[in-house]
Write an enzyme that holds these catalytic residues in place. Structure first.
Site, PDB file in Angstrom:
ATOM      1  N   ALA A  40       0.827  -1.209   0.000  1.00  0.00           N
ATOM      2  CA  ALA A  40       0.000   0.000   0.000  1.00  0.00           C
ATOM      3  C   ALA A  40       0.858   1.253   0.000  1.00  0.00           C
ATOM      4  O   ALA A  40       0.630   2.183   0.762  1.00  0.00           O
ATOM      5  CB  ALA A  40      -0.936   0.007   1.204  1.00  0.00           C
ATOM      6  N   ALA A  78       2.535   4.374  -2.574  1.00  0.00           N
ATOM      7  CA  ALA A  78       1.835   5.406  -3.344  1.00  0.00           C
ATOM      8  C   ALA A  78       0.932   4.790  -4.412  1.00  0.00           C
ATOM      9  O   ALA A  78      -0.262   5.098  -4.498  1.00  0.00           O
ATOM     10  CB  ALA A  78       2.850   6.355  -3.978  1.00  0.00           C
ATOM     11  N   LYS A 129       7.574  -3.148  -3.667  1.00  0.00           N
ATOM     12  CA  LYS A 129       8.782  -2.821  -4.399  1.00  0.00           C
ATOM     13  C   LYS A 129       9.386  -4.102  -4.979  1.00  0.00           C
ATOM     14  O   LYS A 129       9.251  -5.186  -4.411  1.00  0.00           O
ATOM     15  CB  LYS A 129       9.789  -2.145  -3.478  1.00  0.00           C
ATOM     16  CG  LYS A 129       9.360  -0.760  -2.997  1.00  0.00           C
ATOM     17  CD  LYS A 129       9.402   0.267  -4.113  1.00  0.00           C
ATOM     18  CE  LYS A 129       9.154   1.672  -3.604  1.00  0.00           C
ATOM     19  NZ  LYS A 129       9.220   2.679  -4.681  1.00  0.00           N
ATOM     20  N   LYS A 131       8.244   0.627 -20.764  1.00  0.00           N
ATOM     21  CA  LYS A 131       8.334   1.409 -19.533  1.00  0.00           C
ATOM     22  C   LYS A 131       9.729   1.324 -18.936  1.00  0.00           C
ATOM     23  O   LYS A 131      10.259   2.310 -18.411  1.00  0.00           O
ATOM     24  CB  LYS A 131       7.299   0.931 -18.517  1.00  0.00           C
ATOM     25  CG  LYS A 131       7.286   1.794 -17.247  1.00  0.00           C
ATOM     26  CD  LYS A 131       6.148   1.449 -16.315  1.00  0.00           C
ATOM     27  CE  LYS A 131       6.151   2.390 -15.115  1.00  0.00           C
ATOM     28  NZ  LYS A 131       5.052   2.094 -14.169  1.00  0.00           N
ATOM     29  N   ASN A 182      12.326   4.251 -17.747  1.00  0.00           N
ATOM     30  CA  ASN A 182      12.852   4.283 -16.380  1.00  0.00           C
ATOM     31  C   ASN A 182      14.377   4.281 -16.334  1.00  0.00           C
ATOM     32  O   ASN A 182      14.974   4.947 -15.487  1.00  0.00           O
ATOM     33  CB  ASN A 182      12.317   3.099 -15.577  1.00  0.00           C
ATOM     34  CG  ASN A 182      10.864   3.275 -15.178  1.00  0.00           C
ATOM     35  OD1 ASN A 182      10.325   4.371 -15.233  1.00  0.00           O
ATOM     36  ND2 ASN A 182      10.214   2.194 -14.781  1.00  0.00           N
ATOM     37  N   ASN A 202       7.642  16.470 -11.826  1.00  0.00           N
ATOM     38  CA  ASN A 202       7.523  15.280 -10.987  1.00  0.00           C
ATOM     39  C   ASN A 202       8.895  14.773 -10.552  1.00  0.00           C
ATOM     40  O   ASN A 202       9.888  14.933 -11.266  1.00  0.00           O
ATOM     41  CB  ASN A 202       6.812  14.155 -11.741  1.00  0.00           C
ATOM     42  CG  ASN A 202       5.365  14.473 -12.055  1.00  0.00           C
ATOM     43  OD1 ASN A 202       4.850  15.520 -11.654  1.00  0.00           O
ATOM     44  ND2 ASN A 202       4.717  13.595 -12.779  1.00  0.00           N
TER      45      ASN A 202
END
Length: 312
Positions: A8, A10, A77, A185, A189, A252
């Site tokens: 739980a 972000a 994670k 993605k 990253n 961000n």
């Protein structure tokens, strides 16, 4: 549908709160006691733009309180994945479907290795969120959720999950070969996360410095060559895409920046480090990704030493 979100942070809190509004029987599960207690008392408080609102969500640190679920969404994670998968028996039934939307590579492999007999979905998210404190997150941007079958699931079950995500404003997009979007993605990253974490700057600042821009380009190109060698179908022009995302998300702070800044372990091993590891398996050099990985590891150790000294 009964759903559990494991992790739980972000993103787990964002997805959990949005999915809970669809009418699903949803539970958030995490080991952070203060966070869970705050959610139990006040729900999840979300800051988005100028607005602030709270969404009631069931939350617990005790998996046995939840029972078997239809959908288990993994949001821990990447370095926590194997440990988190060890004791999920209270949540797992014969019909339980897994879904991982985690960053980096290797999470799907860990799930298949341990729970390959269950249906497994995988994908990515382009939503952005920051954990502000116990029970509080900030939504930095809304995007879409890519979904695809990894193993064992049916088209019907995938569409059922996608429909639930549509009702929850999580903007699902179904992909036939989901490994492509996962690598897409990853390519973004590897170009943004480590550099912003090391320099302690927001995403857009990478575009203001020739040296940082060069490193971004080289990191992405190295990863693209690894994907080609592994025959993973990725989208064209990943360098330009990464620059565009850095620009659009200019204010961000990347998740790796947040982890390093807050003294937490980063996901470098599943991002730049994983690219370097995959490169070795196909005989390719990835000097920039290897160096970025070593620098993040060193910075993490330095911060840990400073914390230990301040505590004594």
């Amino acid at each position: 549908m009964k759903i559990a979100v494991l992790g739980a942070g972000a993103m787990g809190s964002l997805y959990g709160s949005f999915l809970s509004q669809s009418g699903a029987d949803l539970w958030l599960i995490d080991i952070w006691k203060e966070h869970i207690e705050e959610i139990q008392k006040k729900g999840i408080t979300i800051e988005e733009g100028e607005a602030s609102y709270s969404i009631p969500v069931k939350a617990t640190i005790d998996k046995s309180q939840v029972g078997p679920v239809d959908l288990l969404l993994i949001f821990v994670k990447s370095y926590q994945t194997k440990k988190a998968l060890e004791d999920l028996s209270p949540l797992i039934g014969e019909e339980t479907t897994f879904l991982t939307l985690q960053n980096g590579l290797g999470n799907d492999e860990a799930i298949v290795e341990r729970y390959g007999q269950n249906a497994i979905l995988a994908g990515t998210s382009s939503f952005g969120a920051t954990l502000l404190g116990p029970g509080r997150i900030r939504v930095a941007g809304r995007g879409e959720t890519t979904l695809g079958i990894l193993r064992g699931a049916t088209t019907e079950s995938l569409e059922k999950v996608a429909q639930l995500f549509r009702q929850s404003q999580l903007n699902p997009r179904i992909e036939e070969n989901v490994q492509g979007p996962i690598w897409d993605k990853l390519l973004v990253n590897v170009g943004i996360n480590a550099l912003t974490a090391l320099m302690q700057i927001p995403n857009g600042r990478l575009l203001d410095h020739k040296g940082l821009l060069y490193l971004l380009e080289q990191a992405v190109r190295e990863a693209e060559e690894v994907a080609k060698a592994l025959q993973v179908p990725t989208s064209p022009q990943p360098v330009e895409k990464t620059k565009k995302i850095a620009q659009v998300t200019g204010h961000n702070f990347s998740s790796m920046y947040q982890d390093l800044h807050n003294g937490r372990r980063t996901e470098i091993d599943a991002i730049n480090g994983k690219v370097a590891a995959c490169a070795k398996s196909v005989g390719l050099p990835t000097p920039v990704n290897e160096t970025l990985g070593l620098l993040i590891e060193a910075m993490t150790e330095v911060k840990q030493i400073k914390r230990n000294r301040s505590d004594t």
